[in-house]
Design a protein around this motif. Structure first.
Motif, mmCIF file in Angstrom:
data_model
loop_
_atom_site.group_PDB
_atom_site.id
_atom_site.type_symbol
_atom_site.label_atom_id
_atom_site.label_comp_id
_atom_site.label_asym_id
_atom_site.label_seq_id
_atom_site.Cartn_x
_atom_site.Cartn_y
_atom_site.Cartn_z
ATOM 1 N N ASP A 177 -7.780 6.258 1.105
ATOM 2 C CA ASP A 177 -6.809 5.585 0.239
ATOM 3 C C ASP A 177 -6.576 4.153 0.707
ATOM 4 O O ASP A 177 -6.571 3.207 -0.098
ATOM 5 N N ARG A 178 -6.385 3.980 1.995
ATOM 6 C CA ARG A 178 -6.091 2.660 2.531
ATOM 7 C C ARG A 178 -7.276 1.702 2.340
ATOM 8 O O ARG A 178 -7.082 0.518 2.078
ATOM 9 N N ARG A 179 -8.475 2.218 2.480
ATOM 10 C CA ARG A 179 -9.650 1.368 2.229
ATOM 11 C C ARG A 179 -9.689 0.931 0.770
ATOM 12 O O ARG A 179 -10.035 -0.220 0.464
ATOM 13 N N ARG A 180 -9.366 1.864 -0.143
ATOM 14 C CA ARG A 180 -9.384 1.528 -1.568
ATOM 15 C C ARG A 180 -8.312 0.482 -1.877
ATOM 16 O O ARG A 180 -8.555 -0.479 -2.607
ATOM 17 N N TRP A 181 -7.119 0.637 -1.301
ATOM 18 C CA TRP A 181 -6.049 -0.328 -1.539
ATOM 19 C C TRP A 181 -6.424 -1.696 -0.975
ATOM 20 O O TRP A 181 -6.129 -2.734 -1.577
ATOM 21 N N ALA A 182 -7.035 -1.681 0.202
ATOM 22 C CA ALA A 182 -7.456 -2.963 0.796
ATOM 23 C C ALA A 182 -8.495 -3.648 -0.082
ATOM 24 O O ALA A 182 -8.497 -4.877 -0.223
ATOM 25 N N GLN A 183 -9.389 -2.853 -0.697
ATOM 26 C CA GLN A 183 -10.384 -3.435 -1.603
ATOM 27 C C GLN A 183 -9.719 -4.028 -2.838
ATOM 28 O O GLN A 183 -10.067 -5.131 -3.278
ATOM 29 N N TYR A 184 -8.724 -3.314 -3.373
ATOM 30 C CA TYR A 184 -7.962 -3.865 -4.492
ATOM 31 C C TYR A 184 -7.306 -5.184 -4.095
ATOM 32 O O TYR A 184 -7.288 -6.153 -4.872
ATOM 33 N N LEU A 185 -6.748 -5.223 -2.892
ATOM 34 C CA LEU A 185 -6.047 -6.410 -2.423
ATOM 35 C C LEU A 185 -6.967 -7.629 -2.380
ATOM 36 O O LEU A 185 -6.635 -8.695 -2.926
ATOM 37 N N VAL A 186 -8.118 -7.488 -1.756
ATOM 38 C CA VAL A 186 -9.021 -8.646 -1.639
ATOM 39 C C VAL A 186 -9.586 -9.028 -3.002
ATOM 40 O O VAL A 186 -9.805 -10.225 -3.278
ATOM 41 N N ASN A 187 -9.810 -8.049 -3.877
ATOM 42 C CA ASN A 187 -10.309 -8.376 -5.217
ATOM 43 C C ASN A 187 -9.266 -9.156 -6.017
ATOM 44 O O ASN A 187 -9.599 -10.118 -6.725
ATOM 45 N N GLU A 188 -8.001 -8.747 -5.913
ATOM 46 C CA GLU A 188 -6.947 -9.467 -6.630
ATOM 47 C C GLU A 188 -6.825 -10.899 -6.117
ATOM 48 O O GLU A 188 -6.645 -11.845 -6.894
ATOM 49 N N GLU A 202 -1.489 -8.412 -6.185
ATOM 50 C CA GLU A 202 -1.761 -8.540 -4.747
ATOM 51 C C GLU A 202 -0.535 -8.120 -3.939
ATOM 52 O O GLU A 202 -0.645 -7.391 -2.938
ATOM 53 N N ALA A 203 0.649 -8.584 -4.367
ATOM 54 C CA ALA A 203 1.880 -8.234 -3.659
ATOM 55 C C ALA A 203 2.127 -6.724 -3.695
ATOM 56 O O ALA A 203 2.624 -6.144 -2.716
ATOM 57 N N HIS A 204 1.790 -6.093 -4.804
ATOM 58 C CA HIS A 204 1.961 -4.642 -4.902
ATOM 59 C C HIS A 204 1.127 -3.924 -3.844
ATOM 60 O O HIS A 204 1.621 -3.035 -3.138
ATOM 61 N N TRP A 205 -0.137 -4.320 -3.716
ATOM 62 C CA TRP A 205 -1.003 -3.632 -2.757
ATOM 63 C C TRP A 205 -0.616 -3.955 -1.321
ATOM 64 O O TRP A 205 -0.757 -3.102 -0.423
ATOM 65 N N LEU A 206 -0.090 -5.143 -1.093
ATOM 66 C CA LEU A 206 0.432 -5.442 0.243
ATOM 67 C C LEU A 206 1.602 -4.521 0.579
ATOM 68 O O LEU A 206 1.723 -4.036 1.714
ATOM 69 N N GLY A 207 2.455 -4.284 -0.407
ATOM 70 C CA GLY A 207 3.568 -3.377 -0.191
ATOM 71 C C GLY A 207 3.114 -1.950 0.059
ATOM 72 O O GLY A 207 3.651 -1.253 0.938
ATOM 73 N N VAL A 208 2.154 -1.493 -0.709
ATOM 74 C CA VAL A 208 1.634 -0.134 -0.522
ATOM 75 C C VAL A 208 1.006 0.023 0.865
ATOM 76 O O VAL A 208 1.155 1.055 1.529
ATOM 77 N N LEU A 209 0.308 -1.030 1.301
ATOM 78 C CA LEU A 209 -0.351 -0.984 2.607
ATOM 79 C C LEU A 209 0.626 -1.195 3.756
ATOM 80 O O LEU A 209 0.277 -0.965 4.927
ATOM 81 N N GLY A 210 1.847 -1.636 3.448
ATOM 82 C CA GLY A 210 2.812 -1.882 4.505
ATOM 83 C C GLY A 210 2.594 -3.194 5.221
ATOM 84 O O GLY A 210 2.943 -3.326 6.404
ATOM 85 N N GLY A 211 2.034 -4.158 4.555
ATOM 86 C CA GLY A 211 1.781 -5.458 5.143
ATOM 87 C C GLY A 211 0.306 -5.771 5.218
ATOM 88 O O GLY A 211 -0.542 -4.975 4.810
ATOM 89 N N GLU A 212 -0.006 -6.939 5.744
ATOM 90 C CA GLU A 212 -1.390 -7.389 5.847
ATOM 91 C C GLU A 212 -2.175 -6.508 6.817
ATOM 92 O O GLU A 212 -1.790 -6.382 7.990
ATOM 93 N N PRO A 213 -3.270 -5.882 6.365
ATOM 94 C CA PRO A 213 -4.075 -5.062 7.277
ATOM 95 C C PRO A 213 -4.726 -5.918 8.364
ATOM 96 O O PRO A 213 -4.937 -7.126 8.192
ATOM 97 N N ALA A 214 -5.048 -5.272 9.471
ATOM 98 C CA ALA A 214 -5.697 -5.981 10.576
ATOM 99 C C ALA A 214 -7.072 -6.502 10.168
ATOM 100 O O ALA A 214 -7.500 -7.567 10.600
ATOM 101 N N SER A 215 -7.779 -5.750 9.349
ATOM 102 C CA SER A 215 -9.095 -6.175 8.865
ATOM 103 C C SER A 215 -9.205 -5.833 7.382
ATOM 104 O O SER A 215 -8.629 -4.840 6.927
ATOM 105 N N LEU A 216 -9.936 -6.656 6.676
ATOM 106 C CA LEU A 216 -10.089 -6.473 5.233
ATOM 107 C C LEU A 216 -11.564 -6.425 4.877
ATOM 108 O O LEU A 216 -12.389 -7.107 5.510
ATOM 109 N N PRO A 217 -11.935 -5.645 3.851
ATOM 110 C CA PRO A 217 -13.330 -5.632 3.408
ATOM 111 C C PRO A 217 -13.652 -6.908 2.640
ATOM 112 O O PRO A 217 -12.755 -7.687 2.284
ATOM 113 N N ALA A 218 -14.924 -7.112 2.373
ATOM 114 C CA ALA A 218 -15.329 -8.232 1.523
ATOM 115 C C ALA A 218 -14.970 -7.910 0.081
ATOM 116 O O ALA A 218 -14.890 -6.740 -0.319
ATOM 117 N N ALA A 219 -14.733 -8.944 -0.695
ATOM 118 C CA ALA A 219 -14.495 -8.735 -2.123
ATOM 119 C C ALA A 219 -15.720 -8.115 -2.758
ATOM 120 O O ALA A 219 -16.840 -8.214 -2.234
#
Length: 360
Positions: A9-20, A53-70
């Protein structure tokens, strides 16, 4: 209580975040090249992506330590936004917005899913403006290039299969190029010119102030004008009465009004001379490609193979461009162009073999 999110789930949310983030950047970069209403619309789209983007940051609980590529599609959008015109980017963005996964993701809000659907229509409207500006010359260019590629490939394949000498294949290809380019240019000119003349004949003329005061206000023949332009009887009568009252008060008649508008249609059709020139030049540029192997001294099977590779590459390219601009999957359009071109060449090649056997 909601279940604990999984690593997936967290990987999927992080992917949404970088795509947004990447999509918002694309819209801002496009907005930098625009002015007025288009700029405001693009900035509003970027702002909406920022909310997501703000929504997914909230779901993730803040900026992740590492993010995938868009995603590859989003990175391609960004690259094209920096290097090409907005029409290509908007056409791709339209397709991307229409394939948003938010509708089926329980962690995305209903408002976000609705946003994406609305964004698709907004981007479609922006892309449509560019398509209208391109459509006249672009249509002639793409059709001309494809016709040149397919028709001359089929010609040289058919002639070559009969077993004639390389010089005869070369002469046939050059003759086919000139004949086809002239025919395409002339045909395009006549077609576009005829379309513009038909449109001009349907364009409403202006109503002169000198005749309006003489109309019978009760009978109101002017209402028939507006009904013929698409208004219903009541709306046509009300508009006609307003026009007559204004004319008798001010002595001036308004320009023609009503639902009939042909300005956009003229823009879509384009200019006759421009369409003819594009058609001639692009047919010739496409038709020369199948002949190149014989121009450079190849013959027989090597020339055929090289011609097929060159034309196949060109067909894939033109198909991809059409797919991009129409918002359709580029790969599907590319393969369709390739199959059509090679199918026509295969038919004439088989006919050439039959003639070789018959005449031999």
């Amino acid at each position: 209580m909601s279940p604990e999110p999984t690593a997936r789930d967290r990987r999927r949310w992080a992917q949404y975040l970088v795509n947004e983030r990447a999509e918002a950047r694309v819209y801002r970069e496009l907005a930098e090249r625009k002015t007025g209403e288009e700029r405001e619309i693009l900035l509003a789209l970027a702002e909406a992506e920022g909310r997501h983007e703000a929504h997914w940051l909230g779901v993730l609980g803040g900026e992740p330590a590492s993010l995938p590529a868009a995603s590859t599609r989003t990175r391609l959008l960004g690259w094209m936004a920096r290097h090409f015109g907005s029409i290509f980017v908007l056409a791709l963005a339209q397709n991307a917005e229409g394939r948003s996964p938010y509708e089926n993701d329980p962690h995305a809000t209903a408002a976000m899913a609705a946003d994406e659907k609305v964004h698709e229509e907004v981007v479609r409207g922006l892309a449509a403006r560019g398509r209208r500006r391109l459509s006249g010359g672009f249509r002639a260019a793409v059709f001309g290039a494809n016709d040149g590629l397919v028709s001359n490939l089929a010609l040289v394949m058919g002639i070559g299969a009969t077993g004639v000498g390389a010089h005869f294949v070369l002469f046939s290809g050059i003759a086919g190029l000139l004949a086809g380019a002239l025919s395409m240019g002339a045909g395009e000119y006549v077609s576009v010119r005829s379309q513009r003349e038909l449109l001009a004949s349907t364009e409403p003329s202006e109503l002169g102030a000198e005749v309006l005061p003489d109309l019978d206000l009760d009978a109101n023949e002017l209402a028939l004008v507006y009904r013929s332009r698409g208004l219903d009887a009541d709306a046509a009568l009300q508009r006609a009465q307003r026009v007559l009252r204004r004319t008798r008060t001010t002595g001036t008649a308004p320009a023609h009004t009503g639902p009939v508008e042909v300005g956009d249609a003229h823009e879509v059709v384009g200019g006759a001379w421009r369409a003819a020139l594009y058609s001639f030049l692009f047919f010739a540029s496409g038709a020369i490609i199948p002949v190149l192997p014989w121009i450079f001294g190849l013959s027989g099977l090597p020339a055929v193979v090289v011609a097929l590779v060159l034309v196949g590459t060109a067909l894939l390219g033109t198909g991809a461009i059409v797919g991009l601009l129409s918002g359709a999957p580029p790969l599907r359009r590319s393969l369709r162009q390739l199959l059509i071109g090679f199918g026509a060449a295969a038919v004439t090649y088989v006919l050439g073999l039959v003639f070789e056997v018959t005449l031999g």
